[in-house]
Scaffold this motif. Structure first.
Motif, mmCIF file in Angstrom:
data_model
loop_
_atom_site.group_PDB
_atom_site.id
_atom_site.type_symbol
_atom_site.label_atom_id
_atom_site.label_comp_id
_atom_site.label_asym_id
_atom_site.label_seq_id
_atom_site.Cartn_x
_atom_site.Cartn_y
_atom_site.Cartn_z
ATOM 1 N N THR A 160 0.827 -1.205 0.000
ATOM 2 C CA THR A 160 0.000 0.000 0.000
ATOM 3 C C THR A 160 0.860 1.253 0.000
ATOM 4 O O THR A 160 0.594 2.205 -0.746
ATOM 5 N N THR A 161 1.909 1.252 0.822
ATOM 6 C CA THR A 161 2.809 2.407 0.900
ATOM 7 C C THR A 161 3.473 2.680 -0.439
ATOM 8 O O THR A 161 3.521 3.820 -0.914
ATOM 9 N N VAL A 162 3.988 1.624 -1.070
ATOM 10 C CA VAL A 162 4.663 1.792 -2.358
ATOM 11 C C VAL A 162 3.685 2.246 -3.429
ATOM 12 O O VAL A 162 4.009 3.100 -4.269
ATOM 13 N N ALA A 163 2.466 1.720 -3.410
ATOM 14 C CA ALA A 163 1.460 2.132 -4.392
ATOM 15 C C ALA A 163 1.136 3.617 -4.264
ATOM 16 O O ALA A 163 0.953 4.311 -5.269
ATOM 17 N N VAL A 164 1.092 4.111 -3.050
ATOM 18 C CA VAL A 164 0.832 5.538 -2.825
ATOM 19 C C VAL A 164 1.996 6.380 -3.355
ATOM 20 O O VAL A 164 1.784 7.432 -3.980
ATOM 21 N N LEU A 165 3.215 5.908 -3.134
ATOM 22 C CA LEU A 165 4.400 6.653 -3.564
ATOM 23 C C LEU A 165 4.615 6.598 -5.073
ATOM 24 O O LEU A 165 5.233 7.499 -5.648
ATOM 25 N N ALA A 166 4.111 5.546 -5.708
ATOM 26 C CA ALA A 166 4.408 5.317 -7.128
ATOM 27 C C ALA A 166 3.164 5.448 -7.990
ATOM 28 O O ALA A 166 2.900 4.627 -8.867
ATOM 29 N N GLN A 167 2.395 6.513 -7.768
ATOM 30 C CA GLN A 167 1.149 6.725 -8.496
ATOM 31 C C GLN A 167 1.345 7.021 -9.977
ATOM 32 O O GLN A 167 0.396 6.960 -10.759
#
Length: 246
Positions: free
Chosen positions: A66-73
């Motif tokens: 979830t964290t990476v998905a938020v950072l890599a939009q």
């Protein structure tokens, strides 16, 4: 290979093997940004290029995904390369190892696709590139849990390809044979290096080929399977019993 030019790409398991080789190859094709991820950032090699953003990611960890998905939009191409391999046959192999194979290679990759599908829909036309294995076609009994997890991933990749076809997201399955990476350390097989394999993968993707076998060994096994699945099973059987008899 201008299809990679100015693209934002996320690569899992980018610290070694095919993942690291893909990062290096992509840098030679005008990419705008690469998110290079791995579980332990201490194992990430130094890649002196300001287009690379290094992120910690265990694809079995929901919070980290979830964290990476938020950072890599801004991701436009997702390369699911992270994987593990545990030795053992079906009847006597360590079930914890088999569970780990399935948790990472199958469920972890599915979690990544679920997390990034909305992002890729927003950023389409986009791509998912899953690194599977030639073992998906016929398992080698000495790595039966790994082979089963890759067979499951291959099936899931075919399914999600259909699901996303009308969303502007192309989905690719990469089925390499044995490559000279840490996973195959100690093998006396004549294996191609990950760098040349990565170049072949990108070439095939650029050509629009969806099911890709990038190396000669893998192609030989795939061709045997296409002729008669029993032929590939026989190849793996000979390898298995040859290993036992040594």
């Amino acid at each position: 290979m201008d299809i990679f030019e100015d693209k934002v790409i996320l690569v899992t398991g980018a610290n070694r093997g095919i993942g690291r080789a893909l990062v290096k190859a992509l840098l030679n094709h005008g990419v705008r940004k690469i998110y290079a991820t791995c579980r332990d950032l201490n194992t990430m090699p130094s890649l002196d290029d300001d287009r690379i953003t290094v992120l910690s990611l265990d694809i079995t960890n929901d919070e980290q995904i979830t964290t990476v998905a938020v950072l890599a939009q801004d991701t436009e191409i997702l390369i699911n390369n992270a994987g593990v391999i545990n030795a053992g046959n079906i009847l006597e192999g360590d079930l914890e190892g088999m569970d780990n194979d399935m948790s990472v290679n199958y469920f972890g990759t599915i979690k990544m696709m679920r997390a990034f599908a909305p992002i890729l829909k927003k950023n389409n036309p986009s791509k998912i590139i899953n690194i599977v294995s030639i073992a998906a076609y016929s398992p080698l009994p000495s790595i039966a849990g790994y082979a089963a997890s890759k067979a499951a991933l291959f099936s899931a990749t075919q399914s999600v390809r259909i699901e996303l076809a009308k969303e502007g997201i192309a989905v690719y399955a990469i089925n390499p044979g044995a490559i000279d990476t840490d996973m195959n350390k100690g093998s006396d097989w004549d294996m191609p290096d990950p760098e040349s394999t990565a170049v072949k993968i990108l070439e095939y993707v650029a050509d629009g080929k969806f099911d890709i076998v990038p190396d000669e060994m893998g192609q030989g096994m795939y061709n045997a399977w296409r002729e008669d699945p029993a032929k590939l099973s026989k190849i793996f059987s000979d390898l298995y019993y040859g290993e036992i008899s040594e």
